[in-house]
Design a protein around this motif. Structure first.
Motif, PDB file in Angstrom:
ATOM      1  N   TYR A 422     -75.557  18.413  13.534  1.00 29.62           N
ATOM      2  CA  TYR A 422     -74.143  18.619  13.853  1.00 29.62           C
ATOM      3  C   TYR A 422     -73.762  17.914  15.152  1.00 29.62           C
ATOM      4  N   SER A 423     -74.571  18.104  16.190  1.00 26.27           N
ATOM      5  CA  SER A 423     -74.219  17.542  17.494  1.00 26.27           C
ATOM      6  C   SER A 423     -74.320  16.019  17.517  1.00 26.27           C
ATOM      7  N   SER A 424     -75.133  15.438  16.643  1.00 30.32           N
ATOM      8  CA  SER A 424     -75.270  13.980  16.642  1.00 30.32           C
ATOM      9  C   SER A 424     -74.195  13.297  15.813  1.00 30.32           C
ATOM     10  N   GLU A 425     -73.545  14.017  14.878  1.00 30.23           N
ATOM     11  CA  GLU A 425     -72.578  13.359  14.007  1.00 30.23           C
ATOM     12  C   GLU A 425     -71.126  13.574  14.431  1.00 30.23           C
ATOM     13  N   ILE A 426     -70.848  14.529  15.318  1.00 31.45           N
ATOM     14  CA  ILE A 426     -69.452  14.822  15.649  1.00 31.45           C
ATOM     15  C   ILE A 426     -68.915  13.997  16.809  1.00 31.45           C
ATOM     16  N   PHE A 427     -69.784  13.486  17.682  1.00 27.97           N
ATOM     17  CA  PHE A 427     -69.296  12.694  18.809  1.00 27.97           C
ATOM     18  C   PHE A 427     -68.877  11.301  18.342  1.00 27.97           C
ATOM     19  N   PRO A 428     -67.756  10.792  18.850  1.00 32.52           N
ATOM     20  CA  PRO A 428     -67.360   9.414  18.511  1.00 32.52           C
ATOM     21  C   PRO A 428     -68.354   8.416  19.093  1.00 32.52           C
ATOM     22  N   LEU A 429     -68.369   7.218  18.523  1.00 31.31           N
ATOM     23  CA  LEU A 429     -69.379   6.222  18.884  1.00 31.31           C
ATOM     24  C   LEU A 429     -69.452   5.978  20.383  1.00 31.31           C
ATOM     25  N   ARG A 430     -68.304   5.785  21.032  1.00 32.23           N
ATOM     26  CA  ARG A 430     -68.311   5.430  22.451  1.00 32.23           C
ATOM     27  C   ARG A 430     -68.882   6.548  23.315  1.00 32.23           C
ATOM     28  N   LEU A 431     -68.750   7.785  22.860  1.00 35.44           N
ATOM     29  CA  LEU A 431     -69.188   8.933  23.652  1.00 35.44           C
ATOM     30  C   LEU A 431     -70.504   9.515  23.164  1.00 35.44           C
ATOM     31  N   ARG A 432     -71.096   8.909  22.116  1.00 34.73           N
ATOM     32  CA  ARG A 432     -72.212   9.566  21.437  1.00 34.73           C
ATOM     33  C   ARG A 432     -73.443   9.715  22.324  1.00 34.73           C
ATOM     34  N   ALA A 433     -73.863   8.647  22.978  1.00 32.28           N
ATOM     35  CA  ALA A 433     -75.104   8.714  23.760  1.00 32.28           C
ATOM     36  C   ALA A 433     -74.990   9.736  24.886  1.00 32.28           C
ATOM     37  N   GLN A 434     -73.879   9.668  25.644  1.00 30.49           N
ATOM     38  CA  GLN A 434     -73.708  10.606  26.760  1.00 30.49           C
ATOM     39  C   GLN A 434     -73.463  12.031  26.264  1.00 30.49           C
ATOM     40  N   GLY A 435     -72.686  12.161  25.180  1.00 31.91           N
ATOM     41  CA  GLY A 435     -72.437  13.489  24.624  1.00 31.91           C
ATOM     42  C   GLY A 435     -73.714  14.138  24.131  1.00 31.91           C
ATOM     43  N   ALA A 436     -74.539  13.350  23.438  1.00 35.60           N
ATOM     44  CA  ALA A 436     -75.811  13.881  22.943  1.00 35.60           C
ATOM     45  C   ALA A 436     -76.730  14.257  24.091  1.00 35.60           C
ATOM     46  N   SER A 437     -76.743  13.455  25.161  1.00 34.38           N
ATOM     47  CA  SER A 437     -77.619  13.762  26.293  1.00 34.38           C
ATOM     48  C   SER A 437     -77.163  15.041  26.996  1.00 34.38           C
ATOM     49  N   MET A 438     -75.844  15.307  27.034  1.00 33.40           N
ATOM     50  CA  MET A 438     -75.357  16.564  27.604  1.00 33.40           C
ATOM     51  C   MET A 438     -75.833  17.752  26.780  1.00 33.40           C
ATOM     52  N   GLY A 439     -75.770  17.612  25.441  1.00 34.23           N
ATOM     53  CA  GLY A 439     -76.242  18.686  24.567  1.00 34.23           C
ATOM     54  C   GLY A 439     -77.716  18.977  24.778  1.00 34.23           C
ATOM     55  N   VAL A 440     -78.522  17.913  24.878  1.00 33.22           N
ATOM     56  CA  VAL A 440     -79.959  18.083  25.099  1.00 33.22           C
ATOM     57  C   VAL A 440     -80.213  18.724  26.456  1.00 33.22           C
ATOM     58  N   ALA A 441     -79.442  18.341  27.469  1.00 31.51           N
ATOM     59  CA  ALA A 441     -79.614  18.915  28.804  1.00 31.51           C
ATOM     60  C   ALA A 441     -79.371  20.420  28.779  1.00 31.51           C
ATOM     61  N   VAL A 442     -78.295  20.848  28.117  1.00 28.75           N
ATOM     62  CA  VAL A 442     -78.009  22.281  27.993  1.00 28.75           C
ATOM     63  C   VAL A 442     -79.124  22.977  27.216  1.00 28.75           C
TER      64      VAL A 442
END
Length: 539
Positions: A422-442
């Motif tokens: 879910y967390s890897s498919e909902i972020f738009p392309l431009r924000l995906r890497a940073q968004g995913a890294s925030m999720g992993v950090a939490v």
């Protein structure tokens, strides 16, 4: 989801073929496309990075028994040693987003394996508690890189029809790693105390070697290649990883729009606007998010938080302690019971991979978390009965062991894999890497807090009370998921944009989309130009 809005710097128009064809036009009317074997192989190789974390979690649950005896550490040092890797992994997960945008997803995977290899060797040769903590620090950085990059790469290389199936692979390999760690504990438990735990930790370097060799056969992410202007290479990768040539063309068109590259650009190499890596992304995510991005961010971070706050790492890391409290006193008995936990987790996660693209994310997630509430409550009840009894109660011991196995099974059938999908498919392309890294950090911070405080927690409120607390957190998670999380299976990019940003009103939007889709369906069963990302079922 690449079309979150113009505020994100992403074009919001949907790519449509000149003759208004959709993915459905390129697929047989009845027969579903076969799994893309090349994409399948790429997903497996990328997900091997996740086995590093799984092995460390599993092996530490048993190794700590012998570390405590050999190095003479106390309970506080024990729980810090158990959970500190999750905190250290923050360094890796925070750096992984920018690193993967800079050198590519493929070489970031290599870097993750190399760092963990070094960390495993340091832990294996540790001569003191401080030396062991240095090894945990290095290994933690590698784990942070691995956790962030595996689901991102897999989501970007997967064809739409298998996105959920393939993106769940990182969780599959985490569970496989846990099982290997448990087996390693039992295998080396017969060695002298000072050698056994060092072998348990040191052999964790072996998967890193296979990862470094296997990654040579992997292509780079097509989305990253397009962002670098390397359209020719991206097209070759998409041709190999898509279910059809037409789908590959549609995927390339979508990625070009997200990257701001005109559709008429067909050269193998094109010039793209140069930005400093990560420029503006954090502002879009945190300071000036659109309603859709804000909703995505809450969902992405929320699911990672509740995955760990519901106590899974406490059960997996401290399963020997739980079984000891339940009445299993021999070391062999406790280690064999933990092997059973790892086996159940691995089997159920394999079942879950085949259900994600059939049943959908939301039904699996809700049924999983409701079952976790029930099993945690029953586990807390059985442990409380045992704790207040002066003699062995066979039915309570049996119930305790059953509920531990039920809990890990229910977690692995839904909550475990869906968090990463879910967390890897909902972020738009431009924000995906940073968004995913925030999720992993939490995810890692929450896991670290739970792991490093579990002993102190159950000593303060009893071990039964600790699991009642986890059950309460899972109940809150159930309400949170039910209220805020729309179904993403089979949704087009434009449909996702409509669903996210509505918060409480996403159900009405889903009904409108379903009615619109019904009205747009022609007599021959094809839709008028909507680009589908998987099955078309609206949940």
């Amino acid at each position: 989801m690449a079309s979150m809005g113009e505020q994100n710097g992403v074009v919001s128009t949907r790519p449509v073929m000149a003759d208004n064809r959709s993915f459905a036009d390129f697929e047989p009317a009845v027969k579903k496309p076969k799994r893309n074997k090349f994409a399948f192989a790429c997903a497996i190789l990328a997900s091997l990075t996740s086995i590093l974390l799984g092995y460390d979690i599993g092996v530490m649950s048993g190794a700590i028994i012998y570390i405590k005896e050999d190095l003479k550490i106390n309970d506080v040092q024990k729980e810090i040693l158990m959970g500190i890797l999750n905190v250290y992994s923050l360094v890796g997960s925070c750096a992984a987003g920018r690193t993967s945008d800079w050198v590519g997803r493929r070489y970031t995977i290599v870097l993750a394996g190399a760092i963990f290899f070094l960390g495993a060797l340091l832990m294996g040769f540790a001569t003191s508690y401080a030396f062991l903590m240095v090894g945990r620090f290095v290994a933690g950085i590698g784990v942070g890189y691995a956790l962030m990059i595996a689901p991102v790469y897999t989501a970007e290389v997967s064809p739409a029809s298998s996105r959920g199936f393939l993106t769940s692979f990182p969780e599959v390999f985490i569970n496989g790693g846990i099982l290997l760690g448990y087996v390693s504990n039992y295998a080396f438990s017969k060695l002298p105390t000072d050698l056994g735990w060092r072998f348990m930790l040191g052999v964790g370097a072996i998967p890193s070697v296979f990862l470094a060799v296997g990654v040579l056969a992997m292509p780079e992410s097509p989305r990253w290649l397009v962002m670098q202007g390397r359209l020719g290479e991206a097209k070759k990768v998409l041709d190999k990883t898509s279910d059809s040539i037409e789908e590959a063309q549609l995927r390339l068109s979508e990625i070009k729009e997200a990257a701001g590259i005109p559709q008429e650009c067909t050269d193998d190499v094109v010039k793209v606007q140069k930005r400093s890596h990560g420029e503006g992304v954090w502002k879009e995510l945190l300071l000036y998010p659109t309603p859709a991005v804000r909703h995505v961010l809450i969902c992405g971070i929320g699911i990672h938080f509740f995955q760990q706050a519901s106590g899974i790492d406490a059960v997996v890391l401290y399963s020997p302690t739980i079984f000891e409290k339940a009445g299993i006193t021999s070391s062999d008995g406790k280690l064999l019971a933990t092997v059973a936990v790892g086996f159940v987790k691995t089997i159920t996660i394999l079942i879950a991979t085949f259900l994600l693209d059939r049943i959908g994310r939301r039904p699996l997630l809700l049924s999983s978390i409701i079952g976790m509430v029930a099993s945690l409550t029953t586990l807390g009840f059985s442990l409380t009965i045992i704790d207040h009894s002066h003699e062995k109660i066979p039915w309570a011991i049996g119930l305790c062991i059953t509920m531990v196995l039920a809990y890990v099974a229910l977690f692995s059938i839904g909550m475990g894999p869906i968090t990463w999908v879910y967390s890897s498919e909902i972020f738009p392309l431009r924000l995906r890497a940073q968004g995913a890294s925030m999720g992993v950090a939490v995810n890692r911070v929450t896991s670290g807090v739970i792991s490093m405080t579990f002993i102190s927690l159950y000593e303060a409120i009893s071990i039964g009370g600790a699991f009642f607390l986890f059950a309460g957190v899972a109940m809150v998670a159930t309400l949170f998921f039910y209220m805020f999380y729309p179904e993403t299976q089979g949704k087009t990019l434009e449909e996702m944009e409509g669903l996210f940003g509505k918060f409480f009103g996403w159900r009405e939007e889903a009904k409108k989309l379903k009615m619109k889709k019904t009205m747009e369906v022609n007599g021959d069963g094809t839709s008028n130009g909507q680009i589908q990302l998987g099955n078309t079922t609206t949940k």
